[in-house]
Design a protein around this motif. Structure first.
Motif: not given
Length: 136
Positions: A105-120
């Motif tokens: 994902i691209e955030t205001t801080l820069g590119k990042a990789v999602v480590t959580s499971r948002p749907g759960q």
């Protein structure tokens, strides 16, 4: 028809098994996936769901922010998600704006990789990626 988590009566080839001994059970039932989408506004939507054993999962329906941690400094900050760059799980997810574990994902801080499971888990946690100009 509901979602079923056990191996079904059919073989992978499509034929039926000759001797099927298992009966479908309530605890083997599943649920449809929660497609966590990127919210256009700053509003976020979460839904609590009761699970087996009496506990609860918080399913994130729409998210706008992520908790982004920087591995170099060790600090974590809340950042706005601007867009989904790519999703290794399924390329259509990035096009549809669906956030899953492993998505870049691209955030205001820069590119990042999602480590959580948002749907759960109901929250988007991410780790900041190193920028190309900073690598040596």
């Amino acid at each position: 028809m509901g979602i079923y988590q056990w191996r079904d009566k059919k073989k992978p080839s499509g034929g039926k098994r000759r001797y099927y001994y298992k009966v479908k059970r309530k605890y083997a039932a599943g649920r449809p996936p929660t497609y966590t989408t990127l919210s256009a506004a700053e509003e976020e939507e979460r839904k609590p769901v009761r699970v087996r054993g009496g506990g609860y999962k918080i399913k994130a329906k729409k998210v706008a922010f992520a908790v982004v941690s920087n591995p170099k400094t060790g600090e974590a900050r809340k950042a706005r998600i601007l867009r989904i760059v790519e999703t290794p799980a399924h390329r259509e997810y990035a096009r549809r704006g669906i956030i899953v574990k492993g998505a870049v994902i691209e955030t205001t801080l820069g590119k990042a990789v999602v480590t959580s499971r948002p749907g759960q888990e109901g929250v988007v946690n991410a780790v900041l990626l190193e920028e190309q100009g900073q690598k040596q």
